[in-house]
Every structure is written in C-alpha cells, then in structure tokens.
Design an enzyme around this catalytic site. Structure first.
Site, mmCIF file in Angstrom:
data_model
loop_
_atom_site.group_PDB
_atom_site.id
_atom_site.type_symbol
_atom_site.label_atom_id
_atom_site.label_comp_id
_atom_site.label_asym_id
_atom_site.label_seq_id
_atom_site.Cartn_x
_atom_site.Cartn_y
_atom_site.Cartn_z
ATOM 1 N N GLY A 4 -28.470 -14.305 1.630
ATOM 2 C CA GLY A 4 -30.059 -14.395 1.456
ATOM 3 C C GLY A 4 -30.255 -15.552 2.496
ATOM 4 O O GLY A 4 -29.241 -16.296 2.699
ATOM 5 N N CYS A 5 -31.588 -15.651 2.972
ATOM 6 C CA CYS A 5 -31.935 -16.784 3.790
ATOM 7 C C CYS A 5 -31.867 -18.307 3.061
ATOM 8 O O CYS A 5 -31.322 -19.124 3.355
ATOM 9 C CB CYS A 5 -32.997 -16.536 4.430
ATOM 10 S SG CYS A 5 -34.494 -16.208 3.212
ATOM 11 N N TYR A 6 -32.704 -18.201 1.838
ATOM 12 C CA TYR A 6 -32.581 -19.493 1.058
ATOM 13 C C TYR A 6 -31.136 -19.836 0.646
ATOM 14 O O TYR A 6 -30.699 -21.068 1.071
ATOM 15 C CB TYR A 6 -33.498 -19.344 -0.193
ATOM 16 C CG TYR A 6 -34.942 -19.403 0.064
ATOM 17 C CD1 TYR A 6 -35.451 -20.593 0.699
ATOM 18 C CD2 TYR A 6 -35.442 -18.474 -0.516
ATOM 19 C CE1 TYR A 6 -36.740 -20.522 0.919
ATOM 20 C CE2 TYR A 6 -37.089 -18.558 -0.209
ATOM 21 C CZ TYR A 6 -37.595 -19.730 0.348
ATOM 22 O OH TYR A 6 -38.974 -19.851 0.500
ATOM 23 N N SER A 22 -29.053 -21.665 3.563
ATOM 24 C CA SER A 22 -29.780 -23.043 3.694
ATOM 25 C C SER A 22 -29.179 -23.893 2.659
ATOM 26 O O SER A 22 -28.616 -25.142 3.047
ATOM 27 C CB SER A 22 -31.026 -23.141 3.917
ATOM 28 O OG SER A 22 -31.700 -22.794 2.842
#
Length: 345
Positions: A148-150, A153
């Site tokens: 996932g994107c979160y 990061s």
C-alpha cells in the site's frame, strides 16, 4: 519483450501503469480490462494517453487475459483480485496484485480488517513487494502483493531504525498526509472538490486498514509483535504522500549510528534518495516517479528520532513499485522504464 496484461486498467493506478509501460523499452501491453468502459478506447477514457496506447478496454475471461501475457497486473478492488488470481496463476502467468488481497501472511489478519479470504493457500508463497527489503524473493516469485501507499512511505522511513535496533519499536508513531488521488477515481462526497479544497483533516483515526500491513512488516524486522500509532490525513492536493515517523532512541544511540543505518541500507538503492543534512523533502520533488526521498534528525532534547519520507502515492505507492516488481520477476533491470525525472511546476 515481456508481454503484460492489466486487469482493472481504468482507475488511477491502471492509468499510471499504462503511462509508465507506454515508455518501457522491454514491455508490450497486450490486453486491458474494465467493466465500466468495455468497448471504449483507452485514449477516449484517458485522453492523456492518446498516441501512446491504442488498446480497447475489454471485459474478458482469465483465459483471454493470459493468452498473450507473461505477467498480469491486477489493479482490481479488494476481494475481486483474490477471485481471479488463482485462475491466472494456474494458466502459467506471473501476477503482481495491487490490491490488499495478497499483502498479508496470515489470512486471519486480513479477514479481521477486510473480509473472508477465498485463496488463503496462496498467502504462504506470496512475496511482499518492497524491493529494498525483499528483492531476492521478489525475483523468484510468481505472485507479489504490491504494498500500500502509506505502508511504503512509513516502512522505508522506519526500516533502518528497526533493523539496526536503534529505537524502541513500541514507540513508533507515524503521521501521514496524502493527496486525494489515494481514494481512487470513484465518486465520493468525501473527495468532492468542495469538500476537500482549502481543507485539511485526519480520517480513519486508529482504524485505517493499512495499519496491520505496516505492523506485519515492522514486526518481521523487529523479531517481535509490534503495534504502532498511525494517523492518515487528507490534504487538498492531487498526488503525493508525506509521512513523518517518530520513535524513541534506545539509550546511548548516537546520531552517527542513525546516519550510518540509513546510508548502509539505502546508500546504493536506485529509488531511495537521502537528503543532505539539514534539508527535508517535499512531495513535489518526487511527483510522477518511483523515488522515495528521506531525511531524518535526532532531537537531543527528547532522545527521539524524526524521519520525513515523501513518495508519489500513485507511482512509488502503487504502479511504479508494481513495475519495479515486474522487472525483478521477469529478470529485467529493476529500474527499466522508471528513471524519468520528477515533474515540477
């Protein structure tokens, strides 16, 4: 030449896949699917791709999808992906799944946060697609669960600290801000222009579905079960994520040790850019790329480390990372097709 198909190509991640693959020198896109846009030209749905993608959206079967493909990207909603992936694999293609369906090792964790898993037998062979941590396993895999994107990061920000045991992992707090495209292309009052413009809000506080994904990977690095505090925020911009990660340093840990941890783990990575001392990154400087830019600072007043991580949520947080995983799985240079410079205003 690697032949690829994209299942669910009409959303933002599907567009981003097509944008990247249209300039990939070693890839041909053979088939794209969309229920909502069946029979329409890709260029009519996304005029930006006019002249770059001559394909027509189909609503087709796994048999047709795999007939001229070596690898399939499944850019489908959660649950829909697990319904098609077993059939795709049985037909001999490799799969990079961009949903959450194959990111978890334990089906019970997935089911606690999503719904019943209908292909749990595949989870034991699935590789979590974060190249900086699992590059060799990704290269051998036939099924990769794209992060996932979160989590991308946050994990990239925290991994050196946890891996080197420089912080108390139970004290990790992640505070993240995302652009609106992270919610997808579907219509929603929450992402309506008038609801987002000039506003800034937290959402899904202490209940976001990316939390167990982050905890799974940090726990694997720490060698113990961890729970973190994670708060996502929606900011009025189209794309990008900035995550600020905080943690308590273990007694006696120095700033030099922290610096060495990041440089040792990421110093030769193609898509991790470490900012010069005293400078912190902006989402603008990674827009449209597969880069993650990182900066950190030790706060001697509190003995805490503060790490700032920026990515493009649609590229490094989704489709760019998926292409990087495809490159590894198909024996290509992992940066192939991904080395364009960031977009700037």
């Amino acid at each position: 030449m690697v032949r690829v198909a994209i299942a669910g190509a009409s959303g933002y991640t599907g567009f981003e896949l097509l944008r990247i693959l249209s300039r990939h020198p070693q890839v041909t896109v053979t088939t794209v699917t969309s229920r909502a846009h069946t029979g329409q030209a890709v260029a009519d749905v996304y005029p930006a791709l006019r002249g770059h993608c001559p394909l027509i959206f189909q609503n087709t079967t796994a048999e047709v999808l795999t007939a001229e493909a070596d690898l399939v990207f499944t850019a489908l909603p959660h649950q829909a992906a697990m319904g098609i992936v077993p059939d795709l694999l049985s037909r001999g293609v490799k799969v990079v799944d961009l949903s959450a369906d194959f990111r978890f090792r334990d089906p019970r964790v997935y089911e606690a946060w999503y719904q019943e898993h209908t292909a749990p037998d595949l989870l034991s062979e699935t590789v979590y697609g974060l190249p900086e941590l699992y590059r060799d396993a990704i290269a051998r895999a036939r099924l990769v669960g794209n992060p996932g994107c979160y989590p991308t990061s946050i994990l990239l920000a925290a991994a050196p600290l946890v891996k080197r045991r420089l912080v108390d992992p139970r004290t990790i707090i992640a505070d993240s801000k995302s652009g609106v495209s992270g919610a997808g292309r579907g219509l929603s009052l929450a992402t309506h222009f008038c609801e987002v413009h000039d506003g800034f809000k937290a959402y899904k506080v202490a209940e976001h579905r990316h939390t167990p994904e982050i905890e799974q990977e940090l726990s694997a690095l720490a060698g113990e079960q961890l729970h973190i505090s994670f708060t996502p925020h929606l900011v009025p911009m189209t794309r990008g994520i900035l995550s600020t990660v905080y943690a308590q340093l273990r007694p006696g840990v120095t700033g030099e040790e922290v610096d060495a941890a990041y440089r040792d783990l990421y110093g030769t990575e193609r898509f991790l850019r470490l900012c010069p001392p005293g400078r912190f990154p902006s989402t603008l400087q990674v827009r449209g790329t597969n880069y993650c830019d990182l900066a950190w600072k030790v706060d001697p007043r509190t003995d805490r480390i503060v790490v700032v991580s920026v990515i493009d949520n649609l590229t490094r947080g989704a489709s760019g990372q998926a292409v990087c995983n495809m490159n590894l799985m198909m024996g290509l240079d992992e940066a192939c097709g991904l080395e364009a410079a960031p977009w700037m205003p």
